[in-house]
Design a protein around this motif. Structure first.
Motif, PDB file in Angstrom:
ATOM      1  N   ASN A  85      39.121 -57.871 -96.948  1.00  0.00           N
ATOM      2  CA  ASN A  85      38.967 -58.346 -98.321  1.00  0.00           C
ATOM      3  C   ASN A  85      40.296 -58.941 -98.769  1.00  0.00           C
ATOM      4  N   ASN A  86      40.401 -60.255 -98.660  1.00  0.00           N
ATOM      5  CA  ASN A  86      41.665 -60.915 -98.964  1.00  0.00           C
ATOM      6  C   ASN A  86      41.571 -61.903-100.119  1.00  0.00           C
ATOM      7  N   ALA A  87      40.372 -62.358-100.458  1.00  0.00           N
ATOM      8  CA  ALA A  87      40.229 -63.389-101.481  1.00  0.00           C
ATOM      9  C   ALA A  87      40.831 -62.950-102.812  1.00  0.00           C
ATOM     10  N   GLY A  88      41.490 -63.870-103.479  1.00  0.00           N
ATOM     11  CA  GLY A  88      42.064 -63.549-104.772  1.00  0.00           C
ATOM     12  C   GLY A  88      42.889 -64.699-105.315  1.00  0.00           C
ATOM     13  N   PHE A  89      43.277 -64.579-106.568  1.00  0.00           N
ATOM     14  CA  PHE A  89      44.130 -65.578-107.203  1.00  0.00           C
ATOM     15  C   PHE A  89      44.882 -64.906-108.327  1.00  0.00           C
ATOM     16  N   GLY A 130      34.097 -48.605 -87.707  1.00  0.00           N
ATOM     17  CA  GLY A 130      34.554 -49.898 -88.190  1.00  0.00           C
ATOM     18  C   GLY A 130      35.776 -49.735 -89.066  1.00  0.00           C
ATOM     19  N   ARG A 131      36.360 -50.869 -89.451  1.00  0.00           N
ATOM     20  CA  ARG A 131      37.563 -50.847 -90.276  1.00  0.00           C
ATOM     21  C   ARG A 131      37.411 -51.815 -91.439  1.00  0.00           C
ATOM     22  N   ILE A 132      38.035 -51.436 -92.554  1.00  0.00           N
ATOM     23  CA  ILE A 132      38.098 -52.292 -93.733  1.00  0.00           C
ATOM     24  C   ILE A 132      39.559 -52.394 -94.154  1.00  0.00           C
ATOM     25  N   ILE A 133      40.008 -53.609 -94.367  1.00  0.00           N
ATOM     26  CA  ILE A 133      41.352 -53.849 -94.896  1.00  0.00           C
ATOM     27  C   ILE A 133      41.208 -54.528 -96.251  1.00  0.00           C
ATOM     28  N   ASN A 134      41.786 -53.915 -97.265  1.00  0.00           N
ATOM     29  CA  ASN A 134      41.825 -54.513 -98.600  1.00  0.00           C
ATOM     30  C   ASN A 134      43.242 -55.011 -98.864  1.00  0.00           C
ATOM     31  N   VAL A 135      43.391 -56.309 -99.046  1.00  0.00           N
ATOM     32  CA  VAL A 135      44.717 -56.845 -99.325  1.00  0.00           C
ATOM     33  C   VAL A 135      45.027 -56.588-100.797  1.00  0.00           C
ATOM     34  N   ALA A 136      45.890 -55.625-101.040  1.00  0.00           N
ATOM     35  CA  ALA A 136      46.298 -55.262-102.393  1.00  0.00           C
ATOM     36  C   ALA A 136      47.700 -55.833-102.632  1.00  0.00           C
ATOM     37  N   SER A 137      48.579 -55.066-103.215  1.00  0.00           N
ATOM     38  CA  SER A 137      49.926 -55.557-103.524  1.00  0.00           C
ATOM     39  C   SER A 137      50.795 -54.403-103.994  1.00  0.00           C
ATOM     40  N   VAL A 138      52.096 -54.559-103.828  1.00  0.00           N
ATOM     41  CA  VAL A 138      53.038 -53.616-104.422  1.00  0.00           C
ATOM     42  C   VAL A 138      52.851 -53.582-105.939  1.00  0.00           C
ATOM     43  N   SER A 171      37.483 -46.504 -91.276  1.00  0.00           N
ATOM     44  CA  SER A 171      38.773 -46.410 -91.946  1.00  0.00           C
ATOM     45  C   SER A 171      38.886 -47.517 -92.985  1.00  0.00           C
ATOM     46  N   VAL A 172      39.596 -47.220 -94.074  1.00  0.00           N
ATOM     47  CA  VAL A 172      39.812 -48.181 -95.156  1.00  0.00           C
ATOM     48  C   VAL A 172      41.301 -48.184 -95.477  1.00  0.00           C
ATOM     49  N   THR A 173      41.922 -49.349 -95.382  1.00  0.00           N
ATOM     50  CA  THR A 173      43.368 -49.466 -95.555  1.00  0.00           C
ATOM     51  C   THR A 173      43.697 -50.511 -96.615  1.00  0.00           C
ATOM     52  N   ALA A 174      44.504 -50.143 -97.600  1.00  0.00           N
ATOM     53  CA  ALA A 174      45.022 -51.094 -98.576  1.00  0.00           C
ATOM     54  C   ALA A 174      46.372 -51.594 -98.082  1.00  0.00           C
ATOM     55  N   VAL A 175      46.461 -52.877 -97.798  1.00  0.00           N
ATOM     56  CA  VAL A 175      47.725 -53.490 -97.378  1.00  0.00           C
ATOM     57  C   VAL A 175      48.424 -54.011 -98.629  1.00  0.00           C
ATOM     58  N   CYS A 176      49.660 -53.546 -98.844  1.00  0.00           N
ATOM     59  CA  CYS A 176      50.355 -53.806-100.110  1.00  0.00           C
ATOM     60  C   CYS A 176      51.675 -54.536 -99.890  1.00  0.00           C
ATOM     61  N   PRO A 177      51.616 -55.847 -99.702  1.00  0.00           N
ATOM     62  CA  PRO A 177      52.867 -56.591 -99.539  1.00  0.00           C
ATOM     63  C   PRO A 177      53.554 -56.822-100.876  1.00  0.00           C
ATOM     64  N   GLY A 178      54.814 -57.207-100.805  1.00  0.00           N
ATOM     65  CA  GLY A 178      55.526 -57.690-101.983  1.00  0.00           C
ATOM     66  C   GLY A 178      55.467 -59.206-101.991  1.00  0.00           C
ATOM     67  N   PHE A 179      56.538 -59.845-102.466  1.00  0.00           N
ATOM     68  CA  PHE A 179      56.575 -61.307-102.485  1.00  0.00           C
ATOM     69  C   PHE A 179      56.498 -61.823-101.049  1.00  0.00           C
ATOM     70  N   THR A 180      55.540 -62.680-100.785  1.00  0.00           N
ATOM     71  CA  THR A 180      55.288 -63.157 -99.423  1.00  0.00           C
ATOM     72  C   THR A 180      55.174 -64.673 -99.419  1.00  0.00           C
TER      73      THR A 180
END
Length: 253
Positions: A85-89, A130-138, A171-180
């Motif tokens: 799940n990466n879509a966003g603005f 299965g795996r789920i990755i949610n692109v979140a943020s710091v 598994s469900v993982t929230a990936v939380c990058p900073g400024f990228t």
């Protein structure tokens, strides 16, 4: 071969997830609004890696389009092994000055669409894994208008779902990058380096995705790429919210 479905796949972190997963021989389902960009990326990935790539054009602020993507995830004949799940603005931070319809669309894409697709994925993956990755943020760890609130929801729900469905092999993982360094800021009309953010705070998209995939494979609920952002998140637990909110106004994470 495993199959990954990636939303917001035409650019930025979504495209980087597509490249790295294709390099690992995963077949792909690419989801975004722009068909031309998706088809170009799909052709490139097929040529470079010899993987199967399906293109699904959808606007995740539109309920009917979300339903189509959820139906693809639920297709038992062509199972999805990894949902990203990466879509966003982003929107300007001044909530009261923003158009409320833009804010509602922002909420639908970041929270409602992600929830609906996770619901479809967990139902399909239970038992077989299965795996789920949610692109979140710091930004989800600090007070920062509705963007922060949306990302905070993703982090909290990912933590709960990762523990709840581990027994089912999901598994469900929230990936939380900073400024990228991605096109995220350009789409907002902001150029990296013009937000008052020091250059050492900027991350490379390839590193963010590589670490996120690694942490997801380890079953971690939250992935925070880079030691410097891990330290920042640690500070948010002890500093008053008025201080972190003031710092957060300097730019969008």
């Amino acid at each position: 071969m495993p199959t990954a479905l990636i939303t917001g796949a035409s650019a930025g972190l979504g495209a980087e997830f597509a490249h790295q997963l294709a390099a690992r021989s995963a077949d792909l389902v690419l989801v975004a609004r722009g068909e031309t960009a998706l088809e170009a990326l799909a052709a490139e990935l097929r040529r470079q890696h010899g993987v199967a790539v399906e293109v699904l054009t959808a606007d995740l602020a539109v309920e009917a389009d979300v339903d189509r993507v959820a139906a693809r995830i639920a297709d038992a004949g062509h199972p999805i092994d990894l949902l990203v799940n990466n879509a966003g603005f982003g929107l300007p931070l001044h909530f009261a000055d923003n158009d409320i319809d833009d804010e509602v669309r922002h909420l639908r894409v970041h929270v409602e669409a992600s929830m609906r697709l996770m619901h479809a994925a967990i139902r399909a993956m239970r038992g077989r894994g299965g795996r789920i990755i949610n692109v979140a943020s710091v930004a989800g760890f600090i007070s920062r208008s509705t963007y922060s609130a949306c990302k905070g929801w993703l982090i909290g729900f990912s933590r709960w779902a990762n523990a709840e469905y581990a027994r089912d092999g999901v598994s469900v993982t929230a990936v939380c990058p900073g400024f990228t360094h991605t096109t995220f800021h350009e789409r907002m009309g902001l150029a990296p380096g013009h937000e008052g953010v020091p250059s050492p705070m900027w991350l490379n998209a390839a590193d963010v995705v590589r670490e996120g995939l690694r942490d997801a494979a380890r079953g971690r609920a939250v992935s925070i790429p880079s030691l410097r952002y891990k330290a920042i998140v640690g500070l948010t637990r002890v500093l008053p919210s008025r201080i972190t909110a003031g710092v957060a106004r300097r730019g969008r994470v």
